[in-house]
Design an enzyme around this catalytic site. Structure first.
Site, mmCIF file in Angstrom:
data_model
loop_
_atom_site.group_PDB
_atom_site.id
_atom_site.type_symbol
_atom_site.label_atom_id
_atom_site.label_comp_id
_atom_site.label_asym_id
_atom_site.label_seq_id
_atom_site.Cartn_x
_atom_site.Cartn_y
_atom_site.Cartn_z
ATOM 1 N N HIS A 13 -41.158 73.089 44.347
ATOM 2 C CA HIS A 13 -41.019 73.871 45.482
ATOM 3 C C HIS A 13 -41.941 75.018 45.147
ATOM 4 C CE1 HIS A 13 -36.998 72.442 46.852
ATOM 5 N NE2 HIS A 13 -37.076 72.171 45.734
ATOM 6 N N GLN A 40 -36.342 71.261 40.385
ATOM 7 C CA GLN A 40 -34.976 71.063 39.856
ATOM 8 C C GLN A 40 -34.917 69.441 39.422
ATOM 9 O OE1 GLN A 40 -32.292 73.672 41.998
ATOM 10 N NE2 GLN A 40 -33.145 72.387 43.810
ATOM 11 N N GLN A 93 -31.302 68.935 41.852
ATOM 12 C CA GLN A 93 -31.966 68.150 42.641
ATOM 13 C C GLN A 93 -31.489 67.243 43.644
ATOM 14 O OE1 GLN A 93 -34.267 65.135 40.163
ATOM 15 N NE2 GLN A 93 -35.874 64.935 41.613
ATOM 16 N N THR A 94 -31.644 67.223 44.886
ATOM 17 C CA THR A 94 -31.171 66.381 45.803
ATOM 18 C C THR A 94 -31.824 65.207 46.391
ATOM 19 O OG1 THR A 94 -31.737 68.011 47.521
ATOM 20 C CG2 THR A 94 -29.689 68.277 46.706
ATOM 21 N N HIS A 123 -36.806 62.175 43.948
ATOM 22 C CA HIS A 123 -38.403 61.957 43.794
ATOM 23 C C HIS A 123 -39.049 63.130 43.287
ATOM 24 C CE1 HIS A 123 -42.005 60.131 46.199
ATOM 25 N NE2 HIS A 123 -42.362 60.961 45.342
ATOM 26 N N ASN A 153 -41.718 71.469 54.456
ATOM 27 C CA ASN A 153 -40.416 71.236 54.417
ATOM 28 C C ASN A 153 -39.617 70.949 55.685
ATOM 29 O OD1 ASN A 153 -37.527 71.487 53.367
ATOM 30 N ND2 ASN A 153 -38.464 72.511 51.671
ATOM 31 N N HIS A 199 -40.438 66.358 42.762
ATOM 32 C CA HIS A 199 -41.206 67.737 43.434
ATOM 33 C C HIS A 199 -41.149 68.925 42.858
ATOM 34 C CE1 HIS A 199 -37.016 67.166 44.780
ATOM 35 N NE2 HIS A 199 -36.875 68.379 45.166
HETATM 36 P P1 AMP Z 1 -34.507 69.626 45.849
HETATM 37 O O1 AMP Z 1 -33.033 70.189 46.225
HETATM 38 O O2 AMP Z 1 -34.951 70.383 44.702
HETATM 39 O O3 AMP Z 1 -34.028 68.246 45.447
HETATM 40 O O4 AMP Z 1 -35.162 70.142 47.169
HETATM 41 C C1 AMP Z 1 -35.224 69.036 48.115
HETATM 42 C C2 AMP Z 1 -36.067 69.582 49.007
HETATM 43 O O5 AMP Z 1 -36.645 68.449 49.987
HETATM 44 C C3 AMP Z 1 -35.221 70.563 50.179
HETATM 45 O O6 AMP Z 1 -35.959 71.796 50.136
HETATM 46 C C4 AMP Z 1 -35.163 69.956 51.442
HETATM 47 O O7 AMP Z 1 -35.138 70.742 52.452
HETATM 48 C C5 AMP Z 1 -36.637 68.977 51.463
HETATM 49 N N1 AMP Z 1 -36.493 67.914 52.364
HETATM 50 C C6 AMP Z 1 -35.229 66.990 52.463
HETATM 51 N N2 AMP Z 1 -35.839 65.879 53.480
HETATM 52 C C7 AMP Z 1 -37.043 66.050 53.684
HETATM 53 C C8 AMP Z 1 -38.019 65.570 54.595
HETATM 54 N N3 AMP Z 1 -37.709 64.404 55.417
HETATM 55 N N4 AMP Z 1 -39.398 66.222 54.832
HETATM 56 C C9 AMP Z 1 -39.536 67.133 54.014
HETATM 57 N N5 AMP Z 1 -38.859 67.989 53.317
HETATM 58 C C10 AMP Z 1 -37.531 67.369 52.914
#
Ligand code: AMP
Length: 180
Positions: A111, A96, A103-104, A107, A29, A109
Site C-alpha cells: 500500500h 501486510q 493481509q486480506t 497476492h 484501489n 502487494h
Molecule cells: P490488505 O488488507 O493489505 O490485503 O489489502 C488489500 C487491499 O486490496 C485493500 O486495500 C482493498 O481495498 C484492495 N482491493 C480488494 N479488491 C480489489 C480490487 N478488485 N481492485 C483493487 N483493489 C482491491
C-alpha cells in the site's frame, strides 16, 4: 496482450492499472481507506494505491530478489507521484505479509498512502484503518491461532468505487508517471 489481470481472487481491469514494470503492476484501489475518518479530505482521487507483484504469490517472502527490487523501485516511483499529486509531505508504505499481519488479499502487494500533517488526529490511526476490517474478520481457532473467518472477502464495509472513477484516477497517475 491481455486486458485482464488477477489480484488474488479478484479480476483487475486494464483501466485500474497505471504502472507496468517487469515484475510489478501499480493499480488504483477498489475500496480505498474511508476518507470520513480524516480531518483533511483530499480534493480528488483516492488515498491508497497498490503495487502488486505480477507473479501471483501470496507472500512478500515468496518474491525473488529481482522481484523485491522491482516492487520497491516501483513503490518509490509511485510514491513520488502520489505524494505530490495529493498534496502530501510524507508516505505510509505498508505491506501486510500474511493473514495474521492483516493481509486480506493473498497476492503480494504494498500500500502506498500519501500523508500530511493533521490528516489523522492520531498519526498511527492509519494502521487501524489499513487493518480494521481484517480485525473484525478474525476469530480464535481451537489451537489458539487467529484465523480469518471469511477468507478472500475484504473491506466489506467500504464502498466500492465505480469503474469510471478508478479509470480516471489511473489515467491521471499513468500520465504523471509518463506511462502514457
Ligand atoms: P490488505 O488488507 O493489505 O490485503 O489489502 C488489500 C487491499 O486490496 C485493500 O486495500 C482493498 O481495498 C484492495 N482491493 C480488494 N479488491 C480489489 C480490487 N478488485 N481492485 C483493487 N483493489 C482491491
Amino acid at each position: 496482450m491481455t486486458n485482464i489481470y488477477k489480484f488474488g481472487p479478484h479480476t483487475i481491469t486494464a483501466g485500474q492499472i497505471f504502472l507496468k514494470s517487469k515484475h510489478s503492476l501499480g493499480l488504483v484501489n477498489l475500496k480505498p481507506i474511508l476518507p470520513g475518518r480524516k480531518l483533511f479530505i483530499y480534493s480528488r482521487g483516492c488515498l491508497d494505491v497498490l503495487v502488486i507483484s505480477r507473479r501471483s504469490v501470496p507472500r512478500f517472502l515468496d518474491l525473488s530478489p529481482e522481484e523485491v527490487s522491482d516492487i520497491f523501485q516501483s513503490a518509490q516511483q509511485i510514491g513520488r507521484v502520489v505524494e505530490q499529486e495529493y498534496g502530501g509531505t510524507s508516505l505510509t508504505v505498508a505491506c501486510q505479509d500474511g493473514p495474521q499481519a492483516g493481509q486480506t488479499v493473498p497476492h503480494c502487494h504494498v500500500h502506498i498512502i500519501p500523508r500530511r500533517l493533521g490528516d489523522y488526529v492520531d498519526n498511527d490511526d492509519i494502521y487501524e484503518d489499513i487493518t480494521r476490517n481484517t480485525n473484525e474478520l478474525l476469530t480464535l481457532s481451537e489451537d489458539g491461532v487467529n484465523e480469518p473467518i471469511k477468507k478472500g472477502v475484504d473491506n466489506d464495509e467500504r464502498k466500492a468505487r465505480s469503474e469510471d472513477d478508478m479509470t480516471a484516477e489511473a489515467a491521471r497517475l499513468a500520465w504523471l508517471l509518463g506511462e502514457q
